[in-house]
Scaffold this motif. Structure first.
Motif, PDB file in Angstrom:
ATOM      1  N   PRO A   1       0.830  -1.201   0.000  1.00 41.87           N
ATOM      2  CA  PRO A   1       0.000   0.000   0.000  1.00 41.87           C
ATOM      3  C   PRO A   1       0.865   1.252   0.000  1.00 41.87           C
ATOM      4  O   PRO A   1       1.890   1.310   0.690  1.00 41.87           O
ATOM      5  CB  PRO A   1      -0.820  -0.125   1.293  1.00 41.87           C
ATOM      6  CG  PRO A   1      -0.028  -1.052   2.160  1.00 41.87           C
ATOM      7  CD  PRO A   1       0.686  -1.991   1.239  1.00 41.87           C
TER       8      PRO A   1
ATOM      9  N   ALA B   1      -6.844  -5.578  -7.386  1.00 46.24           N
ATOM     10  CA  ALA B   1      -6.741  -4.426  -6.487  1.00 46.24           C
ATOM     11  C   ALA B   1      -7.683  -4.617  -5.304  1.00 46.24           C
ATOM     12  O   ALA B   1      -8.876  -4.887  -5.480  1.00 46.24           O
ATOM     13  CB  ALA B   1      -7.079  -3.139  -7.231  1.00 46.24           C
ATOM     14  N   LEU B   2      -7.144  -4.479  -4.104  1.00 43.63           N
ATOM     15  CA  LEU B   2      -7.952  -4.532  -2.887  1.00 43.63           C
ATOM     16  C   LEU B   2      -8.123  -3.119  -2.357  1.00 43.63           C
ATOM     17  O   LEU B   2      -7.142  -2.373  -2.235  1.00 43.63           O
ATOM     18  CB  LEU B   2      -7.279  -5.410  -1.831  1.00 43.63           C
ATOM     19  CG  LEU B   2      -7.169  -6.894  -2.176  1.00 43.63           C
ATOM     20  CD1 LEU B   2      -6.384  -7.631  -1.102  1.00 43.63           C
ATOM     21  CD2 LEU B   2      -8.541  -7.520  -2.358  1.00 43.63           C
ATOM     22  N   PRO B   3      -9.341  -2.709  -2.039  1.00 38.83           N
ATOM     23  CA  PRO B   3      -9.566  -1.329  -1.597  1.00 38.83           C
ATOM     24  C   PRO B   3      -8.934  -1.045  -0.246  1.00 38.83           C
ATOM     25  O   PRO B   3      -8.717  -1.951   0.567  1.00 38.83           O
ATOM     26  CB  PRO B   3     -11.094  -1.222  -1.535  1.00 38.83           C
ATOM     27  CG  PRO B   3     -11.569  -2.629  -1.370  1.00 38.83           C
ATOM     28  CD  PRO B   3     -10.587  -3.494  -2.093  1.00 38.83           C
ATOM     29  N   GLY B   4      -8.641   0.228  -0.002  1.00 40.13           N
ATOM     30  CA  GLY B   4      -8.140   0.629   1.301  1.00 40.13           C
ATOM     31  C   GLY B   4      -9.203   0.481   2.374  1.00 40.13           C
ATOM     32  O   GLY B   4     -10.392   0.292   2.080  1.00 40.13           O
ATOM     33  N   TYR B   5      -8.788   0.584   3.609  1.00 41.29           N
ATOM     34  CA  TYR B   5      -9.732   0.407   4.713  1.00 41.29           C
ATOM     35  C   TYR B   5      -9.187   1.088   5.955  1.00 41.29           C
ATOM     36  O   TYR B   5      -8.018   1.480   6.037  1.00 41.29           O
ATOM     37  CB  TYR B   5      -9.972  -1.076   4.988  1.00 41.29           C
ATOM     38  CG  TYR B   5      -8.740  -1.840   5.416  1.00 41.29           C
ATOM     39  CD1 TYR B   5      -8.370  -1.931   6.757  1.00 41.29           C
ATOM     40  CD2 TYR B   5      -7.933  -2.472   4.465  1.00 41.29           C
ATOM     41  CE1 TYR B   5      -7.246  -2.621   7.140  1.00 41.29           C
ATOM     42  CE2 TYR B   5      -6.804  -3.166   4.841  1.00 41.29           C
ATOM     43  CZ  TYR B   5      -6.463  -3.245   6.175  1.00 41.29           C
ATOM     44  OH  TYR B   5      -5.327  -3.928   6.566  1.00 41.29           O
TER      45      TYR B   5
ATOM     46  N   GLN C   1      -5.071   2.034   5.722  1.00 44.19           N
ATOM     47  CA  GLN C   1      -4.135   1.920   4.617  1.00 44.19           C
ATOM     48  C   GLN C   1      -4.862   2.142   3.301  1.00 44.19           C
ATOM     49  O   GLN C   1      -6.081   1.938   3.206  1.00 44.19           O
ATOM     50  CB  GLN C   1      -3.435   0.565   4.608  1.00 44.19           C
ATOM     51  CG  GLN C   1      -4.318  -0.622   4.257  1.00 44.19           C
ATOM     52  CD  GLN C   1      -3.527  -1.904   4.060  1.00 44.19           C
ATOM     53  OE1 GLN C   1      -2.714  -2.282   4.899  1.00 44.19           O
ATOM     54  NE2 GLN C   1      -3.767  -2.576   2.955  1.00 44.19           N
ATOM     55  N   SER C   2      -4.112   2.560   2.300  1.00 45.95           N
ATOM     56  CA  SER C   2      -4.671   2.751   0.965  1.00 45.95           C
ATOM     57  C   SER C   2      -4.747   1.414   0.238  1.00 45.95           C
ATOM     58  O   SER C   2      -4.310   0.382   0.753  1.00 45.95           O
ATOM     59  CB  SER C   2      -3.814   3.743   0.177  1.00 45.95           C
ATOM     60  OG  SER C   2      -2.481   3.259   0.056  1.00 45.95           O
ATOM     61  N   LYS C   3      -5.296   1.416  -0.963  1.00 47.46           N
ATOM     62  CA  LYS C   3      -5.466   0.172  -1.706  1.00 47.46           C
ATOM     63  C   LYS C   3      -4.107  -0.445  -2.039  1.00 47.46           C
ATOM     64  O   LYS C   3      -3.083   0.241  -2.087  1.00 47.46           O
ATOM     65  CB  LYS C   3      -6.250   0.421  -2.989  1.00 47.46           C
ATOM     66  CG  LYS C   3      -5.463   1.087  -4.096  1.00 47.46           C
ATOM     67  CD  LYS C   3      -6.257   1.114  -5.398  1.00 47.46           C
ATOM     68  CE  LYS C   3      -5.439   1.715  -6.542  1.00 47.46           C
ATOM     69  NZ  LYS C   3      -6.184   1.717  -7.813  1.00 47.46           N
TER      70      LYS C   3
ATOM     71  N   TYR D   1     -13.032  -6.028   5.059  1.00 47.77           N
ATOM     72  CA  TYR D   1     -11.865  -5.747   4.234  1.00 47.77           C
ATOM     73  C   TYR D   1     -11.107  -7.051   3.984  1.00 47.77           C
ATOM     74  O   TYR D   1     -11.430  -8.096   4.556  1.00 47.77           O
ATOM     75  CB  TYR D   1     -10.962  -4.699   4.889  1.00 47.77           C
ATOM     76  CG  TYR D   1     -10.343  -5.106   6.208  1.00 47.77           C
ATOM     77  CD1 TYR D   1      -9.013  -5.510   6.290  1.00 47.77           C
ATOM     78  CD2 TYR D   1     -11.077  -5.075   7.391  1.00 47.77           C
ATOM     79  CE1 TYR D   1      -8.438  -5.881   7.491  1.00 47.77           C
ATOM     80  CE2 TYR D   1     -10.508  -5.436   8.599  1.00 47.77           C
ATOM     81  CZ  TYR D   1      -9.185  -5.842   8.646  1.00 47.77           C
ATOM     82  OH  TYR D   1      -8.626  -6.201   9.844  1.00 47.77           O
TER      83      TYR D   1
ATOM     84  N   TYR E   1      -2.378  -4.101  -4.382  1.00 48.10           N
ATOM     85  CA  TYR E   1      -2.616  -5.186  -5.336  1.00 48.10           C
ATOM     86  C   TYR E   1      -2.034  -6.482  -4.790  1.00 48.10           C
ATOM     87  O   TYR E   1      -0.986  -6.475  -4.148  1.00 48.10           O
ATOM     88  CB  TYR E   1      -1.963  -4.863  -6.681  1.00 48.10           C
ATOM     89  CG  TYR E   1      -2.520  -3.630  -7.352  1.00 48.10           C
ATOM     90  CD1 TYR E   1      -3.559  -3.726  -8.271  1.00 48.10           C
ATOM     91  CD2 TYR E   1      -2.009  -2.373  -7.061  1.00 48.10           C
ATOM     92  CE1 TYR E   1      -4.076  -2.587  -8.886  1.00 48.10           C
ATOM     93  CE2 TYR E   1      -2.531  -1.233  -7.663  1.00 48.10           C
ATOM     94  CZ  TYR E   1      -3.560  -1.346  -8.572  1.00 48.10           C
ATOM     95  OH  TYR E   1      -4.077  -0.219  -9.170  1.00 48.10           O
TER      96      TYR E   1
END
Length: 770
Positions: free
Chosen positions: A656, A703-707, A686-688, A738, A690
């Motif tokens: 991230p 891509a995994l989104p931030g949370y 944290q931001s997104k 998440y 990969y």
């Protein structure tokens, strides 16, 4: 950098009035103050681990700046990532961030129990001149609580949602005062899974964990100490499974197993009219609408309701024995020997496609790992040149064997077509030895600049790796069919690691430093690839060593700002990595299109970033702090050839760009004898990021989104002046959904899966210390 939300105020032990207590670290193989150590290191003390409810690797991420704990295929397949350096699932390379237990390297990827620990230290950046094995990303130093000269101990019990039940305890007994010291500790945990199978109502992700530790210190004569620690762990339960994260449109990519056709009504175009109806009738779990329909259903119901025909059993057993001997051979000179033995067995039944369809999943035996390693390190630590030089020098030797069996099935289209089965079964042997030296020299007298020091280290490593195929492997006796195949693949690597740095203790509270380092992780062979010589560019099984070089500038401060105790650190770095080891998932034509995870080399990468961490105490009852990390990672030469096909890699996975945390501690005395109410709260975001380095080309959709998540703890310490503490802990307080990682198999299966993190959990604990 430190992440300990504790302070010493007034006349508490270990601190001067109005200052934080001193934190002692061993990042340079000697005891020294954190604020005077020119290394980016985060530390969690025993009390911090307890306050934050950290009981395994997966709990660490929100408490250590810049550390990513990645879960890929299941909740028990974990690895660390620091400054962009990691290891992919099913890789045959060594971890880029290497864990140690009592200074003995332990390279298991499994989840383990953290109990009765003295501390956890996380070192960042290439590690090559000071610790047992080379690593390009960092090291995680886990130190167990040592026997002491006091009769003392504790017992604690926890209850929580998902039927959590846990008990932990330790007792310390000085059998002969200051001569024979014994410590016994144990941990037991049970918890139901937070995933539910919608078809049959099973809980998935159950935890069954039991561990025990024996520690004995002998001090027969003055100046001689020997400590033996034996740690045993037995884990069971089931793996939390990944869920379907995305399916590629038909024709989007040429995959060896086009699940987006085979497991949809389009099956009729291959087997004739009525084929899909026949398949659905024989498999009542599957979605009659097919894979695309199921993807929509899974997305709508969320990752905690799943439908899998697999019983994802987990079995893990480990034996770790460490023995450390210290002998004072002269004033300020110590001889140390560190011996380690590690024996690990694990077996996991895996759900690989995250669906009820038989696209790919474990066979009856699943994935079995049997490994053992033995290591010994002899070192001399001391001072010289009128104590201007602090040095450590030594030799290191290790030998290990790793047997890995993977049983997988593909394309389960019964009754139309029997599923294919693939057995990979290989043995890897490694023998390594190294000589090293590292020293810090005080230049104050020479230059007239007080606090000016230089440090330098050099290490030579020889490592030999052998890989052979075992009798049940699909590649056993492969040379009978392909004469160029080899029954035994073998190669030796000889590499130098180094470190050079300069530091200036400007005053008692401020340290400035600059350091450059180079380290590596060895190359090797892919046991799941055809045993041909050469690397993947020519269809071979080999991959080259990964080499990391960095430059880091930093400062550390501990003192007072506006009359308030303050501690903070700042590090900025630039890393250059050559032959980055990453995994790609491919079909193997020599075995009829079977699948394999192969480690390959990406030519070059550059990672740079900034890490800030600090805390301040505005009042004797309040401590606040936080951390912020920025990581900019990219491949600067991103083309690699695999079986004659050149592929571009990017973006940089498992990294991230932004991550940060903040915490506040309120401690209110309510009586005598240290009785207090403690309220702790922290937030991590944290931001997104990969989970595939091929997202931009052959494996998009990773891509995994931030949370952001928040945690709270309320404790009543030393109740009525006793040794009792009652507390309640709430994690992921706002129940955010998440993901912690994923399995990027789109290039071979036309789909990707992602693994969800824990939902909201709470627990209450009663602890008694004596």
């Amino acid at each position: 950098m430190a992440t300990i939300p504790q302070m010493a105020w007034g006349q508490q032990d270990g601190a001067t009035p109005g200052q934080f207590e001193e934190i002692i670290v061993t990042a340079q193989r000697r005891n020294e103050s954190l604020e005077r150590t020119p290394v980016a290191v985060s530390v969690l003390s025993a009390s911090a681990l307890s306050e934050r409810g950290i009981v395994s690797e997966s709990d660490l991420q929100s408490s250590v700046a810049g550390l990513t704990v990645r879960a890929t295929q299941n909740s028990n397949q974990l690895n660390y990532a620091i400054r962009g350096q990691s290891i992919d699932a099913f890789s045959d390379s060594r971890p880029a961030v290497l864990p140690y237990f009592n200074e003995v390297p332990v390279s298991s990827e499994g989840s383990t129990a953290f109990f009765d620990l003295q501390s956890i230290q996380v070192l960042k950046g290439p590690q090559g001149t000071l610790f047992g094995r080379n690593a390009t990303g960092g090291a995680v130093l886990i130190t167990s609580a040592a026997p002491s000269n006091q009769f003392e101990g504790f017992v604690s019990g926890k209850l929580g949602n998902y039927d959590l039940r846990s008990i932990e305890g330790a007792i310390n007994v000085p059998l002969v005062e200051d001569k024979i010291l014994l410590r016994l500790s144990a941990f037991h945990q049970r918890r139901d899974g937070y995933q539910k199978d919608v078809f049959d109502g099973r809980d998935i992700g159950k935890i069954k964990r039991t561990a025990a530790r024996f520690s004995l210190t002998l001090r027969p004569v003055e100046g001689l100490s020997n400590t033996t620690v034996y740690n045993y762990e037995d884990d069971g339960g089931t793996n939390t499974i990944p869920v379907l994260y995305g399916v590629y449109p038909v024709g989007f990519i040429n995959a060896p197993i086009p699940a987006n056709i085979l497991f949809t009504p389009a099956l009729d175009s291959l087997f004739g009219a009525g084929a899909w109806a026949t398949y659905v009738a024989a498999n009542p779990r599957v979605d009659p609408g097919g894979l695309f329909s199921y993807a929509d259903v899974q997305k709508a119901r969320g990752p905690f309701k799943v439908n899998t025909p697999v019983d994802p059993r987990h079995d893990f057993k480990s034996h770790i024995l460490t023995n450390t001997t210290s002998l004072e051979i002269a004033e300020d000179t110590q001889l140390r020997n560190i011996f380690g033995y590690v024996d690990i067995h694990s077996q996991d039944i895996l759900e690989l496609d995250g669906t009820p369809f038989g696209i790919e999943e474990s066979g009856a035996t699943g994935r079995i790992l049997d490994s053992w390693s033995v290591s010994d390190e002899l070192q001399i630590v001391g001072k010289a040149f009128e104590k201007r030089l602090d040095y450590v020098a030594g030799v290191f030797y290790s030998k290990d064997k790793n047997d890995t069996l993977s049983d997988a099935t593909f394309v389960g289209l019964e009754p139309l077509l029997p599923r294919a089965r693939q057995h990979n079964d290989q043995r890897r042997r490694t023998e390594s030895w190294a000589v090293y030296g590292h020293g810090t020299y005080d230049l104050s007298d020479m230059t007239g600049i007080g606090g000016l020091k230089v440090n330098a280290g050099l290490r030579y490593t020889h490592e030999k790796i052998e890989v052979s195929q075992l009798p049940t492997s699909v590649y056993y006796n492969f040379q009978l069919q392909f004469p160029e195949a080899q029954a035994l693949l073998s190669r030796a690597f000889d590499k130098m690691s180094w470190q050079f740095g300069i530091q200036d203790q400007v005053n008692s509270g401020l340290l400035l430093y600059a350091v450059t380092r180079r380290s590596f992780r060895s190359g090797g062979f892919n046991g799941a690839a055809p045993p041909f010589p050469g690397d993947a560019s020519v269809g071979g099984a080999a991959f080259r060593p990964e080499i990391a070089t960095d430059l880091e500038l930093g400062l550390k401060y501990q003192g007072s700002i506006g009359g308030m105790p303050t501690r903070f650190s700042l590090a900025a770095y630039n890393s250059w990595v050559k032959d980055v080891q990453r995994t790609v998932y491919v079909g193997i034509p020599q075995i009829g299109g079977g699948l394999a995870a192969l480690t390959i080399n990406i030519p070059k990468a550059r990672i740079r970033g900034v890490e800030l961490d600090g805390q301040i105490a505005p009042a004797s009852w309040l401590t606040i702090g936080g951390s912020l990390t920025y990581t900019d990672a990219k491949f600067t030469d991103n083309e690699s050839t695999l079986f004659g096909v050149t592929t571009r890699y990017g973006p940089f996975a498992d990294t991230p760009k932004w991550a940060g945390s903040a915490f506040a501690d309120i401690r209110m005395p309510v009586g005598a004898d240290n009785e207090a109410i403690l309220l702790h709260g922290d937030v991590y975001a944290q931001s997104k990021f990969y989970f595939s380095s091929l997202n931009d080309t052959i494996n998009p959709g990773t891509a995994l989104p931030g949370y952001a998540i928040a945690n709270f703890r309320l404790a009543w310490e030393h109740v009525r002046g006793s040794g009792a503490t009652i507390s309640a802990l709430l994690r992921n307080a706002f129940d955010r959904t998440y993901y912690t990682g994923g399995l990027p198999v789109g290039s071979v299966l036309t789909l990707n899966t992602a693994l969800p993190a824990e939902p909201r959990t709470f627990q209450v604990e009663a602890k008694f210390e004596f």
